[in-house]
Design a protein around this motif. Structure first.
Motif, PDB file in Angstrom:
ATOM      1  N   PHE A  31       6.880  37.041 -14.866  1.00 56.37           N
ATOM      2  CA  PHE A  31       5.875  38.177 -14.656  1.00 56.37           C
ATOM      3  C   PHE A  31       4.582  37.986 -15.174  1.00 56.37           C
ATOM      4  O   PHE A  31       3.780  38.355 -14.328  1.00 56.37           O
ATOM      5  CB  PHE A  31       6.606  39.267 -15.517  1.00 56.37           C
ATOM      6  N   VAL A  35       0.771  38.497 -12.662  1.00 58.93           N
ATOM      7  CA  VAL A  35      -0.618  39.214 -13.134  1.00 58.93           C
ATOM      8  C   VAL A  35      -1.785  38.381 -13.206  1.00 58.93           C
ATOM      9  O   VAL A  35      -2.870  38.758 -12.976  1.00 58.93           O
ATOM     10  CB  VAL A  35      -0.342  40.171 -14.253  1.00 58.93           C
ATOM     11  N   THR A  48      -1.750  44.627 -14.362  1.00 53.78           N
ATOM     12  CA  THR A  48      -0.731  45.060 -14.866  1.00 53.78           C
ATOM     13  C   THR A  48       0.598  44.988 -14.151  1.00 53.78           C
ATOM     14  O   THR A  48       0.246  45.456 -12.816  1.00 53.78           O
ATOM     15  CB  THR A  48      -0.835  46.158 -15.909  1.00 53.78           C
ATOM     16  N   ILE A  49       1.655  44.705 -14.532  1.00 55.87           N
ATOM     17  CA  ILE A  49       3.131  45.269 -14.000  1.00 55.87           C
ATOM     18  C   ILE A  49       3.279  46.465 -14.694  1.00 55.87           C
ATOM     19  O   ILE A  49       3.737  46.332 -15.883  1.00 55.87           O
ATOM     20  CB  ILE A  49       3.852  43.962 -13.928  1.00 55.87           C
ATOM     21  N   CYS A  77      -1.054  54.381 -12.415  1.00 57.63           N
ATOM     22  CA  CYS A  77       0.008  54.044 -11.719  1.00 57.63           C
ATOM     23  C   CYS A  77       1.002  55.032 -11.482  1.00 57.63           C
ATOM     24  O   CYS A  77       1.634  55.157 -10.219  1.00 57.63           O
ATOM     25  CB  CYS A  77       0.789  52.966 -12.387  1.00 57.63           C
ATOM     26  N   LEU A 119       5.872  49.543  -6.656  1.00 57.77           N
ATOM     27  CA  LEU A 119       7.251  48.567  -6.719  1.00 57.77           C
ATOM     28  C   LEU A 119       8.305  49.388  -6.298  1.00 57.77           C
ATOM     29  O   LEU A 119       8.929  50.275  -7.236  1.00 57.77           O
ATOM     30  CB  LEU A 119       7.175  48.000  -8.233  1.00 57.77           C
ATOM     31  N   SER A 129       4.032  50.117 -10.408  1.00 58.36           N
ATOM     32  CA  SER A 129       3.059  49.258  -9.749  1.00 58.36           C
ATOM     33  C   SER A 129       2.673  48.249 -10.137  1.00 58.36           C
ATOM     34  O   SER A 129       2.650  48.010 -11.239  1.00 58.36           O
ATOM     35  CB  SER A 129       2.194  50.404  -9.165  1.00 58.36           C
ATOM     36  N   LEU A 130       2.255  47.305  -9.247  1.00 58.30           N
ATOM     37  CA  LEU A 130       1.550  46.195  -9.574  1.00 58.30           C
ATOM     38  C   LEU A 130       0.053  46.401  -9.428  1.00 58.30           C
ATOM     39  O   LEU A 130      -0.270  46.878  -8.075  1.00 58.30           O
ATOM     40  CB  LEU A 130       1.743  44.740  -8.676  1.00 58.30           C
ATOM     41  N   ALA A 152       3.707  42.095  -5.313  1.00 61.20           N
ATOM     42  CA  ALA A 152       4.515  43.058  -5.657  1.00 61.20           C
ATOM     43  C   ALA A 152       5.880  42.903  -5.111  1.00 61.20           C
ATOM     44  O   ALA A 152       6.994  43.305  -5.716  1.00 61.20           O
ATOM     45  CB  ALA A 152       3.873  44.348  -5.081  1.00 61.20           C
ATOM     46  N   VAL A 155       7.633  40.776  -7.598  1.00 58.02           N
ATOM     47  CA  VAL A 155       7.874  41.490  -8.845  1.00 58.02           C
ATOM     48  C   VAL A 155       9.412  42.073  -8.495  1.00 58.02           C
ATOM     49  O   VAL A 155      10.076  41.800  -9.395  1.00 58.02           O
ATOM     50  CB  VAL A 155       7.124  42.453  -9.291  1.00 58.02           C
TER      51      VAL A 155
END
Length: 400
Positions: A31, A35, A48-49, A77, A119, A129-130, A152, A155
């Motif tokens: 992960f 990012v 960010t994730i 987000c 996401l 969200s990414l 995304a 992810v």
């Protein structure tokens, strides 16, 4: 500032998020790499994730931020949840009525440009969200937007893989628990059933011998039934114990084995009266495998070839060939054969075809199940070819 709306499917969405068991989990390199890549491609100081929980946004991975979560009501987000099929693109937050006076704009991290890709899980629920963030107004080009979409997707793939790993672990623990129950059952069978069975058999024999003159034919026959039924049950109990014994065996160690010598050793045990003709390979091939597992496999197969042979002269062929990856060893007989409809059944534990062997006894349905288990432990495979009335061939392929 306009707070994000609560999605109409919020309960189901939260259930979907919680099913991943990822909230508040430790950092994970896969992960983190996403990012970092998103930040480098989009040339932004922050990426960010973000996963949106009931009252907060939580960052699974982040770059450019020191805190790991924030309030949902001020989250950029969280706005992506309401339109999960589109990116949320904000070139300049000061020109957007939803965000111009947000504390995340007027204070740290001073968000001016924001791009968030929802996401969305395979069932259509938006989890978060990414996103990439800059503290200067700007627009991303098509290449950068497309790259964010692909990242995304990765992810979501990682989240799905993580969920499946947890499910596998849970299944493993459940099977382990069941196996321990079976071990306990086997122990009970061994101590609490075999002993009374032995007593019944001994008493039936003793009654038959000591009261032979006082019993009529029917009485003698009844005692004989008791003895034989107990003997059949004892045989089944022994077979069950043997099955679970080999289920727990490790087959890690390999040894050099001369095939003909090994087969002859088994033949001498199984055909003590030399009633069968065995045809072995011309060459005494050397193979590497686990001797215990191999012995269990071929003991059962040769034993079956002997027991289920209805011909005046029983012939058993043992053949060998090899490829770069496998040894191929087959046991072929001229016995009674197996109907094609029963090919799959014979490998099921406790499954029998209802036939008696040449010694007038019925099988337990455990031997071939054990064979298949041992072959799998050796990373091999087993094939069957048979014709009713003509004979059967089992082919074992063992990985080198």
């Amino acid at each position: 500032m306009i707070s994000p709306q609560i999605p109409h499917n919020e309960k189901e969405r939260l259930d979907a998020l919680l099913a991943y068991k990822i909230l508040d989990s430790a950092p994970e390199k896969d992960f983190d790499d996403i990012v970092k890549l998103a930040s480098e491609i989009c040339q932004t100081p922050i990426s960010t994730i973000t996963l949106v929980d009931k009252d907060r946004q939580w960052f699974k991975s982040k770059i450019g931020l020191e805190f790991s979560e924030g309030a949902r009501e001020t989250s950029f987000c969280a706005h992506t949840l309401n339109n999960p099929k589109e990116m949320l693109i904000i070139p300049d937050s000061l020109d957007d009525d939803r965000f111009y006076d947000s504390p995340l704009v007027t204070g740290f991290p001073n968000i001016r440009c924001y791009v968030g890709v929802p996401l969305v899980d395979p069932n259509g629920y938006a989890l978060g969200s990414l996103c990439v963030i800059d503290n200067h107004p700007r627009s991303l080009d098509n290449f950068q937007l497309l790259a964010l979409e692909k990242l995304a997707n990765q992810v979501i793939n990682l989240l799905e893989l993580r969920k499946k790993n947890f499910q596998l672990m849970e299944n493993h623990n459940m099977l382990l628990s069941k196996y321990k129950d079976l071990e306990q059952f086997a122990s009970i069978v061994s101590h609490d059933i075999k002993s009374p069975l032995n007593n019944i058999m001994m008493l039936a024999k003793m009654l038959q011998e000591t009261n032979h003159d006082r019993l009529d034919d029917e009485g003698i026959q009844m005692l004989d039934y008791i003895y034989k039924s107990s003997e059949e049950l004892k045989k089944l109990v022994d077979a069950i114990l043997e099955y679970y014994k080999y289920d727990n065996e490790q087959v890690i160690t390999n040894e050099n084995i001369r095939l003909n010598d090994f087969m002859q050793y088994l033949i001498d045990i199984l055909d003590t009266k030399n009633e069968f003709e065995f045809i072995l390979p011309e060459k005494n091939h050397k193979i590497q495998s686990n001797k215990m597992a191999l012995g269990q496999i071929f003991y059962n197969l040769i034993s079956n070839s002997i027991k289920y042979n209805d011909k005046p002269k029983g012939i058993i062929y043992i053949n060998f060939s090899e490829t770069e990856d496998y040894y191929a060893i087959s046991i072929k007989d001229n016995g009674c054969g197996i109907e094609k409809d029963n090919y799959d059944k014979i490998f099921n534990i406790f499954e029998t075809l209802g036939k008696t062997d040449r010694f007038a006894t019925k099988g337990t349905g455990i031997g071939l199940s054990t064979v298949q288990k041992m072959v799998q432990k050796l990373n091999g495979k087993i094939e069957l070819d048979s014709e009713l009335g003509l004979g059967t061939e089992f082919r074992i392929f063992l990985k080198k």
